[in-house]
Design an enzyme around this catalytic site. Structure first.
Site, short mmCIF file in Angstrom:
data_model
loop_
_atom_site.label_atom_id
_atom_site.label_comp_id
_atom_site.label_asym_id
_atom_site.label_seq_id
_atom_site.Cartn_x
_atom_site.Cartn_y
_atom_site.Cartn_z
N GLN A 96 -45.96 18.99 24.58
CA GLN A 96 -46.37 19.71 25.78
C GLN A 96 -47.88 19.77 25.91
O GLN A 96 -48.62 19.46 24.97
CB GLN A 96 -45.81 21.12 25.75
CG GLN A 96 -46.24 21.93 24.54
CD GLN A 96 -45.47 23.24 24.43
OE1 GLN A 96 -45.98 24.29 24.82
NE2 GLN A 96 -44.24 23.17 23.91
N HIS A 98 -50.94 22.22 28.43
CA HIS A 98 -51.12 23.37 29.31
C HIS A 98 -52.25 23.12 30.29
O HIS A 98 -53.21 22.41 29.98
CB HIS A 98 -51.40 24.62 28.49
CG HIS A 98 -50.40 24.86 27.41
ND1 HIS A 98 -49.05 25.00 27.67
CD2 HIS A 98 -50.52 24.97 26.06
CE1 HIS A 98 -48.40 25.19 26.54
NE2 HIS A 98 -49.27 25.17 25.54
N GLU A 133 -54.55 28.29 23.47
CA GLU A 133 -53.85 29.03 22.42
C GLU A 133 -54.42 28.73 21.04
O GLU A 133 -55.06 27.70 20.82
CB GLU A 133 -52.36 28.73 22.46
CG GLU A 133 -51.99 27.27 22.28
CD GLU A 133 -50.53 27.00 22.62
OE1 GLU A 133 -50.02 27.57 23.62
OE2 GLU A 133 -49.88 26.21 21.90
N HIS A 260 -49.46 18.47 22.36
CA HIS A 260 -49.14 18.96 21.02
C HIS A 260 -47.65 19.27 20.93
O HIS A 260 -46.95 19.42 21.93
CB HIS A 260 -49.95 20.22 20.68
CG HIS A 260 -49.73 21.37 21.61
ND1 HIS A 260 -50.34 21.46 22.85
CD2 HIS A 260 -48.96 22.49 21.51
CE1 HIS A 260 -49.97 22.57 23.45
NE2 HIS A 260 -49.12 23.21 22.66
N ARG A 279 -44.16 19.43 29.99
CA ARG A 279 -43.51 18.81 28.84
C ARG A 279 -43.50 17.29 28.93
O ARG A 279 -43.46 16.72 30.01
CB ARG A 279 -42.08 19.34 28.69
CG ARG A 279 -42.03 20.85 28.44
CD ARG A 279 -40.61 21.38 28.40
NE ARG A 279 -40.61 22.82 28.11
CZ ARG A 279 -40.75 23.76 29.04
NH1 ARG A 279 -40.88 23.41 30.32
NH2 ARG A 279 -40.77 25.03 28.69
#
Length: 401
Positions: A96, A98, A133, A260, A279
């Site tokens: 995935q 972001h 993240e 990642h 994804r």
């Protein structure tokens, strides 16, 4: 101080045992993937202030400045800027990436304009926020992160001696780094189903054989993918990415656009308050190839492993530095001495080893066992933190002002 009651998300990839072990509970036999701590509306924590459990997002909405502090509201708005999790992977998560903040805002608005329900399976954007993240391993943790250099990826694919991979190897050896990676990933994800099935089957067999011949070699991490996701073209996409193994206490920061996948292990994860995911494989969920290719950053590089650094002026606190202010992760490994936790920002404390005692300025005390967490609203006082045993570990999630 608010002791939190948190939701465990039972995603199919979750470990059956890791989160129950952290919480001191018996496994249910079902996957337990993520323990959410925060105020994301998808699974907000709950706190009881004497009138029964209430959602943390509702408590904050009722008095943003009282809960978050005026400075945090002025900087980030009237919602908790971060989401804190324990993540436990029993099988690999989807590959995935972001979006950036601008991409998230545009994508969320566009899908709203189409009338897609918030929980529609074909949605890419469930909110208007970005999702950088940080993960910190609680035990040995395996993952894939960022693209290998095209030449290295080509060599890895070529070493399998699978004829169906030859066109991809040629793409990796042609054009600039960005062009080579973009064209190759696009080719993997748009390959005709019959061709992809044959290519994945042959690649899985070659990966298993190579790993059996060299169990510590570069193909060994991919045997888990081949076993858990038979026929999924994410196996080939994953070979384009760097494998990384974190030891307990080591961390990894993932900015927007970095592809990642987490393969196995348990970690704490701190991110901007978002649930936006594009994804690329290893999932039965929606894959939007054109949107994914807009979001992914096609730059190769070696992932940087972060180690905690002492915080000047705060004895006992160790910080994982990241290039973003919406979240800040640090930890205290308590050695029998009291430590002070600054109270100017809203924060969530999570105990991952031993038992910690928190004492507020007014003398109110609260004990945190392993797996328990607490929300500290912003104020001008410090909270005293004490470990009942050497090695007691408390992670601190907050913001940087």
């Amino acid at each position: 101080m608010d002791r939190l009651v948190n939701t465990v998300r039972p995603y199919a990839w979750g470990s059956v045992t890791a989160i129950p072990a952290l919480l001191g509970r018996e496994p249910t036999g079902e996957p337990q993937a993520e323990l959410w701590m925060g105020a994301h509306p998808g699974a907000p924590s709950r706190a009881d202030r004497g009138d029964g459990p209430r959602r943390l997002d509702e408590l904050i909405a009722a008095d943003p400045e009282g809960e978050l502090g005026a400075a945090t509201v002025a900087r980030f708005g009237p919602t908790l800027p971060f989401l804190f999790k324990v993540l436990a992977a029993g099988i690999p998560l989807s590959i995935q990436a972001h979006p950036t903040l601008d991409q998230a805002r545009a994508g969320f608005a566009a899908e709203n304009a189409l009338g897609l329900p918030p929980d529609a399976p074909e949605r890419n954007y469930r909110d208007a926020n970005h999702k950088p993240e940080l993960i910190c391993a609680l035990d040995e943790f395996d993952g894939l992160c960022g693209f290998r250099p095209p030449a290295g990826a080509a060599a890895l694919l070529a070493g399998l001696k699978v004829p169906a991979l030859d066109p991809l190897i040629a793409l990796l050896r042609t054009g600039t780094e960005s062009e080579a990676l973009r064209r190759t990933l696009a080719a993997v994800l748009t390959m005709a189903d019959a061709d992809a099935a044959a290519a994945v089957r042959d690649t899985a067999e070659a990966v298993d054989k190579a790993a059996a011949d060299d169990p510590a070699g570069p193909y060994a991490p991919y045997t888990r993918i081949a076993r858990d996701f038979p026929g999924d073209r994410g196996l080939i996409a994953g070979l384009l990415l760097n494998h990384i193994r974190l030891r307990a206490g080591q961390a990894l920061y993932l900015g927007a656009g970095v592809p990642h996948a987490y393969l196995h292990g348990i970690c704490v994860e701190l991110m901007a308050n978002s649930d936006n995911v594009l994804r690329a494989g290893l999932t039965p969920k929606h894959i939007d190839v054109p949107e994914l290719l807009k979001v992914v950053g096609f730059t190769a590089g070696t992932p940087e492993v972060l180690r905690p650094e002492p915080v000047a002026g705060t004895p006992g606190e160790e910080l994982y530095p990241v290039p973003i202010d919406e979240f800040r992760l640090s930890r205290f490994v308590l050695d029998g001495r009291d430590r002070l936790v600054d109270g100017r920002t809203p924060q969530i404390l999570l105990c991952t080893a031993g038992t910690a005692r928190l004492t507020a300025a007014d003398g109110t005390a609260l004990d945190l066992a392993r797996g328990e967490s607490v929300f500290l609203p912003a104020d001008d006082t410090a909270t005293r933190l004490t470990g009942t045993a050497t090695g007691t570990t408390v992670f601190r999630a907050t913001v940087t002002l």
